[in-house]
Design a protein around this motif. Structure first.
Motif, short mmCIF file in Angstrom:
data_model
loop_
_atom_site.label_atom_id
_atom_site.label_comp_id
_atom_site.label_asym_id
_atom_site.label_seq_id
_atom_site.Cartn_x
_atom_site.Cartn_y
_atom_site.Cartn_z
N ASP A 25 23.02 49.35 36.74
CA ASP A 25 22.87 50.56 37.55
C ASP A 25 22.68 51.79 36.66
OD1 ASP A 25 23.52 48.99 39.80
OD2 ASP A 25 25.66 49.41 39.56
N ASN A 26 21.87 52.73 37.14
CA ASN A 26 21.71 54.04 36.46
C ASN A 26 21.41 53.89 34.98
OD1 ASN A 26 22.22 55.79 38.77
ND2 ASN A 26 24.30 54.95 38.70
N THR A 27 20.56 52.91 34.65
CA THR A 27 20.19 52.65 33.26
C THR A 27 18.67 52.58 33.16
OG1 THR A 27 22.22 51.39 32.92
CG2 THR A 27 20.42 50.98 31.37
N THR A 28 18.11 53.30 32.18
CA THR A 28 16.66 53.33 32.01
C THR A 28 16.23 52.27 31.00
OG1 THR A 28 16.50 55.66 32.59
CG2 THR A 28 14.72 54.76 31.24
N TYR A 29 15.26 51.47 31.42
CA TYR A 29 14.65 50.46 30.54
C TYR A 29 13.20 50.84 30.31
CZ TYR A 29 18.65 47.62 32.03
OH TYR A 29 19.92 47.15 32.30
N THR A 30 12.73 50.68 29.06
CA THR A 30 11.29 50.79 28.83
C THR A 30 10.66 49.43 29.09
OG1 THR A 30 11.40 50.23 26.48
CG2 THR A 30 11.64 52.55 27.06
N PHE A 31 9.44 49.46 29.62
CA PHE A 31 8.71 48.20 29.81
C PHE A 31 7.30 48.36 29.27
CE2 PHE A 31 7.95 50.61 33.70
CZ PHE A 31 6.58 50.54 33.81
N ASP A 32 6.72 47.24 28.89
CA ASP A 32 5.36 47.20 28.37
C ASP A 32 4.75 45.88 28.81
OD1 ASP A 32 3.09 47.30 26.63
OD2 ASP A 32 4.24 48.69 25.37
N LEU A 33 3.72 45.95 29.64
CA LEU A 33 3.07 44.75 30.17
C LEU A 33 1.68 44.63 29.59
CD1 LEU A 33 3.73 45.27 34.00
CD2 LEU A 33 5.31 44.35 32.32
N THR A 34 1.37 43.47 29.02
CA THR A 34 0.02 43.17 28.57
C THR A 34 -0.60 42.18 29.54
OG1 THR A 34 0.54 43.53 26.25
CG2 THR A 34 -1.34 42.13 26.72
N SER A 89 -6.14 35.57 29.79
CA SER A 89 -5.56 34.35 29.20
C SER A 89 -4.14 34.53 28.69
CB SER A 89 -6.44 33.86 28.05
OG SER A 89 -6.58 34.88 27.07
N LEU A 90 -3.63 35.75 28.68
CA LEU A 90 -2.29 36.00 28.12
C LEU A 90 -1.61 37.12 28.91
CD1 LEU A 90 -0.23 35.55 25.72
CD2 LEU A 90 -1.35 37.50 24.61
N VAL A 91 -0.36 36.87 29.26
CA VAL A 91 0.47 37.91 29.88
C VAL A 91 1.76 38.01 29.09
CG1 VAL A 91 1.83 38.51 31.92
CG2 VAL A 91 -0.51 37.68 32.19
N GLU A 92 2.10 39.22 28.67
CA GLU A 92 3.35 39.42 27.94
C GLU A 92 4.10 40.61 28.53
OE1 GLU A 92 2.31 39.47 23.68
OE2 GLU A 92 2.86 37.34 23.73
N VAL A 93 5.43 40.49 28.53
CA VAL A 93 6.28 41.54 29.06
C VAL A 93 7.36 41.86 28.03
CG1 VAL A 93 7.90 42.17 30.89
CG2 VAL A 93 5.91 40.75 31.43
N PHE A 94 7.40 43.12 27.62
CA PHE A 94 8.43 43.61 26.72
C PHE A 94 9.36 44.53 27.51
CE2 PHE A 94 6.77 42.53 22.44
CZ PHE A 94 5.51 42.09 22.79
N VAL A 95 10.66 44.36 27.32
CA VAL A 95 11.65 45.28 27.89
C VAL A 95 12.47 45.83 26.73
CG1 VAL A 95 13.63 45.53 29.45
CG2 VAL A 95 11.74 44.00 30.06
N ASN A 96 12.55 47.15 26.66
CA ASN A 96 13.22 47.79 25.51
C ASN A 96 12.72 47.21 24.18
OD1 ASN A 96 14.61 49.39 27.28
ND2 ASN A 96 16.58 48.35 27.03
N ASP A 97 11.40 47.00 24.11
CA ASP A 97 10.71 46.52 22.90
C ASP A 97 11.05 45.08 22.51
OD1 ASP A 97 9.26 48.91 22.55
OD2 ASP A 97 10.96 49.83 21.50
N VAL A 98 11.72 44.34 23.39
CA VAL A 98 11.98 42.91 23.14
C VAL A 98 10.99 42.10 23.98
CG1 VAL A 98 13.66 41.03 23.39
CG2 VAL A 98 14.41 43.32 22.68
#
Ligand SMILES: [Ca+2]
Ligand SMILES: [Ca+2]
Ligand SMILES: [Ca+2]
Length: 253
Positions: A168-177, A181-190
């Motif tokens: 709750d009440n926490t900000t996460y960064t996300f990055d979707l590629t 042929s490829l799908v990747e998801v990063f959350v907080n740079d992981v």
């Protein structure tokens, strides 16, 4: 000026302008052209670069860009701005208009639940995962349990967040590629999800199922770098290093 110095200068300038272009893209998404589907209340925030899904919906809802988005990266921040409830937040990739009620849909669902919760004859699991959806997606076992019998095939659970809910009440960064042929998801740079395959083109979208007060902000879309771009950058950096070492040696001698 000797030739190697002018080459390294040009490469420096090139790399500098590339990094400038990347930072100039921060927050470049104008959400005023995006489309809401389902029972959500997607509230555009001032500046049109953030949107908040306000209500505890009784069924999945999507807010999408209506644009074929393969070859693009979507980055930003997601925050659930309440302690109330514990349900699904996330994304869709390759979504086409009307897919929530399309029995022949084919898109990817990235969803993240806060807590385990029983309903529809099973338990919705806390954690982040990616699924392929090929049917309508109502309030039911498909969205809730990732039930194959209801057109939701879970493909992978996240590496560190596979059984860990959002806070709750926490900000996460996300990055979707998103490529064909490829799908990747990063959350907080992981790197949390990475799947290879053959994926349908379609929109980027935000996903919500029964969770109020979810803010998406700082949204940025940029092209996925081509492998050749990386190769050129690495070659350029290598050449600069070589020239620098040569200059150092020259001084030492
Ligand atoms: Ca909560
Ligand atoms: Ca709940
Ligand atoms: Ca709920």
């Amino acid at each position: 000026m000797n030739k190697s110095l002018s080459v390294s200068g040009a490469l420096c300038a090139g790399i500098f302008s590339l990094s400038l272009a990347a930072s100039a893209n921060a927050g470049n998404v104008d959400l005023s052209s995006w489309t809401a589907e389902g029972s959500g209340n997607w509230s555009l925030q001032p500046g049109n670069n953030a949107v908040k899904q306000l209500v505890n919906t009784s069924a999945p809802t999507v807010f999408h860009n209506n644009v074929n988005s393969q070859g693009q990266n979507l980055a930003g921040e997601i925050t659930v701005q309440t302690t109330g409830d514990d349900d699904f937040i996330g994304f869709v990739l390759g979504y086409n208009a009307g897919d929530l009620s399309n029995a022949s849909s084919d898109y990817l669902l990235i969803d993240w639940k806060q807590n385990n919760q029983g309903a529809f004859g099973g338990t919705a699991l806390a954690g982040l995962s990616i699924s392929r959806v090929t049917d309508v997606l109502p309030n039911g076992a498909g969205a809730w349990l990732h039930s194959n019998a209801h057109g939701v095939e879970e493909l992978q659970r996240a590496t560190t967040l596979g059984s860990t809910g959002w806070l709750d009440n926490t900000t996460y960064t996300f990055d979707l590629t998103f490529t064909s042929s490829l799908v990747e998801v990063f959350v907080n740079d992981v790197k949390e999800l990475s799947i290879s395959g053959s994926f349908n083109d379609g929109a980027f979208g935000f996903y919500n199922y029964s969770q109020s007060n979810v803010l998406y902000a700082g949204l940025d879309v940029s092209p996925v770098p081509e492998p050749e771009t990386y190769a050129m950058l690495l070659a350029g950096l290598g050449l600069i290093g070589f020239v620098a070492r040569r200059r150092k040696q020259h001084v030492a001698v």
